[in-house]
Design a protein around this motif. Structure first.
Motif, short mmCIF file in Angstrom:
data_model
loop_
_atom_site.label_atom_id
_atom_site.label_comp_id
_atom_site.label_asym_id
_atom_site.label_seq_id
_atom_site.Cartn_x
_atom_site.Cartn_y
_atom_site.Cartn_z
N TYR A 405 0.81 -1.22 0.00
CA TYR A 405 0.00 0.00 0.00
C TYR A 405 0.84 1.27 0.00
O TYR A 405 0.42 2.31 0.47
N ASP A 406 2.04 1.16 -0.57
CA ASP A 406 2.94 2.31 -0.65
C ASP A 406 2.59 3.09 -1.92
O ASP A 406 3.30 3.03 -2.91
N LEU A 407 1.49 3.85 -1.87
CA LEU A 407 0.99 4.48 -3.09
C LEU A 407 1.73 5.76 -3.46
O LEU A 407 1.80 6.14 -4.62
N GLY A 408 2.29 6.42 -2.49
CA GLY A 408 3.02 7.67 -2.76
C GLY A 408 2.13 8.68 -3.47
O GLY A 408 0.91 8.61 -3.43
N ASP A 409 2.76 9.63 -4.15
CA ASP A 409 2.00 10.65 -4.88
C ASP A 409 1.89 10.19 -6.32
O ASP A 409 2.85 10.24 -7.07
N PHE A 410 0.71 9.75 -6.71
CA PHE A 410 0.57 9.25 -8.08
C PHE A 410 -0.10 10.27 -9.00
O PHE A 410 -0.47 9.98 -10.12
N GLY A 411 -0.25 11.48 -8.51
CA GLY A 411 -0.74 12.55 -9.37
C GLY A 411 -2.26 12.56 -9.50
O GLY A 411 -2.96 11.80 -8.84
N ASP A 412 -2.72 13.44 -10.37
CA ASP A 412 -4.16 13.64 -10.54
C ASP A 412 -4.70 12.66 -11.60
O ASP A 412 -4.16 12.60 -12.70
N ILE A 413 -5.73 11.93 -11.25
CA ILE A 413 -6.27 10.98 -12.23
C ILE A 413 -7.73 11.28 -12.57
O ILE A 413 -8.40 10.48 -13.21
N SER A 414 -8.19 12.46 -12.15
CA SER A 414 -9.62 12.73 -12.31
C SER A 414 -10.06 12.72 -13.78
O SER A 414 -11.13 12.23 -14.11
#
Ligand code: UD2
Ligand code: MN
Length: 572
Positions: A405-414
Motif C-alpha cells: 500500500y505504498d501508493l506515494g504521490d501518483f498525481g491527478d487521475i480525475s
C-alpha cells in the motif's frame, strides 16, 4: 475513405446490407473526435468477407527489393556468431560498447545488411488470403538513443515489406536522444526516403507521451506502432489493417517473433501464434496459450485471428479515430510501462476487440535489461498505480498488497476517471469474467495455501523460478515467511505460486518450476486423502528421501515420508 468504401460496397444478403450500411453511414456522419455508437458487434475477423470490394482499389504491387548478397551475414534471418575472445582489442572495445549502450549485440547488427532478407514465417494458409479492406497507415516508431544500424534496418524493413499504397508515412519520434548521430545525420538520411518524417522531442517524453506526439502528426486512417528494434516479415501489414478496415473498433497485434539479442537470428517462435496476451493481478504482462473455447471459436484454424485479453504493448495497430475516442494513453504515464495494459483493458471494457493476427509477423529484439539511465522501479510502479486506480475497481487491492500500500504521490487521475465514465465502460469484473476467465485469482481458485511440511521431518518444500523454467523444487527448514515456501493448491489441480507451477519432468521424474499452462498433464497434482502429493499422469507420489533433503517420485504408499501438510493457510 469510408465514403469510397460505402460507394463500392457490393450488397450481400438483404439483412446484412441493412446492418452494414447503417454502420458505415454513421461513421461517415461522425463529428471530429467523436466515435459514433457502433451497435454492430465487433468483427472477430473469422469470416473472410467476400462481399466487400474494399476501400481503395487493391494494388498488390510490392516495392522492388534491393539486391542482397546471399553470402551476406544474417542472410534469410540466420544468426551470426562472434567470439569476442577472437576480436582485436579495437574491435573488442566496439563489441563491449555495443552491449553496454544497447543491451543487445550492436556489433553483430552492424555486420548485417540494412535490407536483410528473412524467411517467410507464416502458416501456409496465410499466403492464400486476399485482403480487401485496406485503409492507409501511419507507422509510428518512437526511440531514444537507438542503435543506428538497428533503427535503419527497422525503417527499411517497414518500407520493403509494405504495399506502397497502404503505407502512407513513417513517423519517427526521437525521444530526446543524446547521440549526435540521431540528430542531423539521421534527418539527412531520412530525407532521402520520401515517406519518412522525423520529429525531435524537445525534452525526454518517455515512450508513452512520445507515441502521443507521433499520433498528433499522423495523417493515416490507421496508426501502426512499432518499437525501434524490429524487422517486419513478408505480408506483415495487410492481415492487421484488413481487420481494422472491417471494423474500426478492432485493435490488432502482429505475432511478435524473436530477434536474438546476441546473434540477431530471426526466430519464428513457432509457439507464439498459439499464444495470446494475459497478465497477473500483480500487473505483470505474460503470454498464455489460447484457451480451448477460443480454439473452438476459431474452428481450430491457426490462421484465424485470436482474441487476446491484453497486448505486449510495442507492436499494434489501431484506427486513429478509435485511439482518440479511447483517450489515447494516460499522459501521466512516465517513460515506460503500464500503457499496454491500460489500452488493453480500455479496448475490451469500452466496447472494442483486441485481436492477434497470426498471419502477421514482426520480429523484435527482446532485451534482458532496460538500457535507460534512471531506475524503472520508480516510474513503473507509479504508472501501475494510476492504471489500478482508474481501471481495476476492487481488484486494485491485489496490486496494492504487493507493494505494501505504498501508493506515494501518483498525481491527478480525475480526467482519466471522467473518461471511463464518459465512455460508459464496463466493470473490471465483467472484463475478468468475459474476456480473461483463465486469469489466476488466488482466493477464487485456491483450495489450500501456505507452506508444505513433511510429516516425518519438519522440512518444507521450496522453489524458485526467476525467469528460468525447469528448476527443481527442493527442501529447506521451514521459515514461515511465505516467499519461496508459499504454495497454493488450486481447483485446477495445480500446485503453484503466481504464474509458476509444479511440473513433472517425465525424463528424470523431477518436480520442477515451470510457467503454468493450465492443461493439466505434467502439471496436474492431487492432494490425496492420505496427504500425499500425487501426480495422476504417473500415479507416483512425492517422497522425502532418507537423507531428509532429496525429493523423488515413487509409487504411492501411505507412509510419513510421502505425507505433506499445508500450513498457515491464508490466501495472499
Ligand atoms: C514492451 C513493449 C514496449 C512498451 C513496453 C511497456 C513490445 C515488443 N515492447 O517493452 O513497446 O509497450 O513494453 O511500456 O511489446 N522509448 C522511448 N522513450 C523512452 C523509453 C523508450 O522512445 O523513454 C522507446 C524505445 O526506444 C523503444 C520503445 O520505446 O523503441 C519501447 O521501449 P523498450 O524496447 O525498452 O520496451 P520493451 O520492448 O522492453
Ligand atoms: Mn522493445
Amino acid at each position: 475513405l469510408y465514403l469510397v468504401f460505402f460507394v463500392m460496397y457490393v450488397p450481400g444478403d438483404n439483412e446484412r446490407r441493412q446492418k452494414d450500411s447503417r454502420y458505415i453511414l454513421r461513421i461517415s456522419e461522425a463529428e471530429e473526435n467523436v466515435l459514433p455508437v457502433i451497435d454492430k458487434p465487433s468483427d472477430d475477423g473469422d469470416k473472410n468477407d467476400k462481399t466487400f470490394v474494399g476501400m481503395a482499389k487493391v494494388d498488390t504491387e510490392m516495392p522492388e527489393l534491393p539486391f542482397v548478397d546471399p553470402d551476406s551475414p544474417g542472410y534469410m534471418g540466420k544468426g551470426v556468431e562472434v567470439v569476442p575472445e577472437q576480436l582485436s582489442p579495437a574491435e573488442k572495445k566496439l563489441y563491449d560498447e555495443g552491449w553496454k549502450n544497447n543491451a543487445f549485440n550492436e556489433y553483430v547488427s552492424d555486420m548485417l545488411p540494412l535490407h536483410r532478407r528473412l524467411e517467410d514465417p507464416r502458416d501456409k494458409a496465410c499466403g492464400d488470403i486476399v485482403y480487401k479492406n485496406l485503409p492507409d497507415v501511419s507507422v509510428i516508431i518512437c526511440f531514444t538513443d537507438e542503435s543506428w544500424s538497428v533503427l535503419l534496418r527497422s525503417v527499411h524493413s517497414v518500407i520493403d515489406q509494405s504495399p506502397p499504397h497502404i503505407l502512407r508515412e513513417i513517423i519517427l519520434v526521437d525521444d530526446f536522444s543524446e547521440k549526435d548521430r540521431l540528430k542531423r545525420p539521421l534527418d539527412d538520411y531520412m530525407s532521402t526516403l520520401p515517406k519518412v518524417k522525423v520529429i525531435h522531442a524537445k525534452e525526454r517524453l518517455g515512450l508513452i507521451r512520445a507515441r502521443i506526439l507521433g499520433t498528433e502528426a499522423a495523417k493515416g486512417t490507421v496508426l501502426f506502432f512499432l518499437d525501434s528494434h524490429i524487422e517486419c516479415a513478408k505480408g506483415w501489414l495487410e492481415p492487421v489493417v484488413d481487420l481494422i478496415g472491417k471494423n474500426e473498433t478492432t485493435v490488432v497485434t502482429p505475432v511478435i517473433d524473436i530477434i536474438d539479442d546476441t546473434t540477431f537470428a530471426f526466430k519464428y517462435a513457432a509457439g507464439k501464434d498459439t499464444q495470446v496476451g494475459g497478465f497477473t493481478l500483480a500487473l505483470g504482462f505474460n503470454w498464455h496459450v489460447i484457451p480451448e473455447h477460443e480454439l473452438a471459436r476459431r474452428n481450430y484454424q491457426m490462421h484465424t485471428p485470436a482474441r487476446s485479453p491484453t497486448m505486449a504493448g510495442g507492436l499494434f495497430a489501431i484506427s486513429k479515430k478509435y485511439f482518440d475516442y479511447l483517450g489515447r494513453y494516460d499522459e501521466g504515464f512516465d517513460i515506460w510501462g503500464a500503457e499496454n495494459l491500460e489500452l488493453s483493458f480500455k479496448v475490451w471494457m469500452c466496447g472494442g476487440t483486441l485481436l492477434s493476427a497470426p498471419c502477421s509477423h514482426v520480429g523484435h529484439i527482446f532485451r534482458k535489461r532496460a538500457p535507460y539511465k534512471s531506475k524503472p522501479g520508480q516510474w513503473f510502479q507509479r504508472n501501475n498505480i494510476r492504471l489500478a486506480e482508474v481501471w481495476l475497481d476492487d481488484y486494485k487491492n491485489y496490486y496494492y498488497e504487493k507493494i505494501n500500500y505504498d501508493l506515494g504521490d501518483f498525481g491527478d487521475i480525475s480526467s482519466r476517471k471522467a473518461l471511463r465514465e464518459r465512455l460508459n465502460c464496463k466493470s473490471f469484473e465483467w472484463y475478468i469474467d468475459n474476456i480473461y476467465p483463465e486469469i489466476f485469482i488466488p482466493h477464487r481458485d485456491g483450495i489450500a495455501y501456505g507452506e508444505i511440511r513433511n510429516k516425518a521431518v519438519p522440512t518444507c518444500l521450496e522453489g524458485t523460478h526467476h525467469g528460468q523454467n525447469g528448476v527443481p523444487i527442493t527442501t529447506y527448514s521451514c521459515h514461515g515467511k511465505r516467499g519461496n515456501q508459499y504454495w497454493i493448491l488450486t481447483k485446477n489441480d495445480e500446485v503453484r505460486r503466481e504464474e509458476i507451477c509444479w511440473d513433472h519432468n517425465p525424463v528424470n521424474g523431477q518436480v520442477t518450476m515451470y510457467e503454468c499452462h493450465s492443461h493439466k498433464g505434467n502439471q496436474q497434482w492431487k492432494y490425496t486423502e492420505f496427504d500425499q502429493l500425487m501426480h495422476p499422469g504417473t500415479n507416483y507420489c512425492l517422497e522425502l528421501m532418507e537423507d531428509n533433503r532429496k525429493l523423488e517420485m515413487h509409487p504411492c504408499q501411505v507412509k510419513e515420508r510421502q505425507q505433506w501438510v499445508w500450513f498457515r493457510g491464508t490466501p495472499p
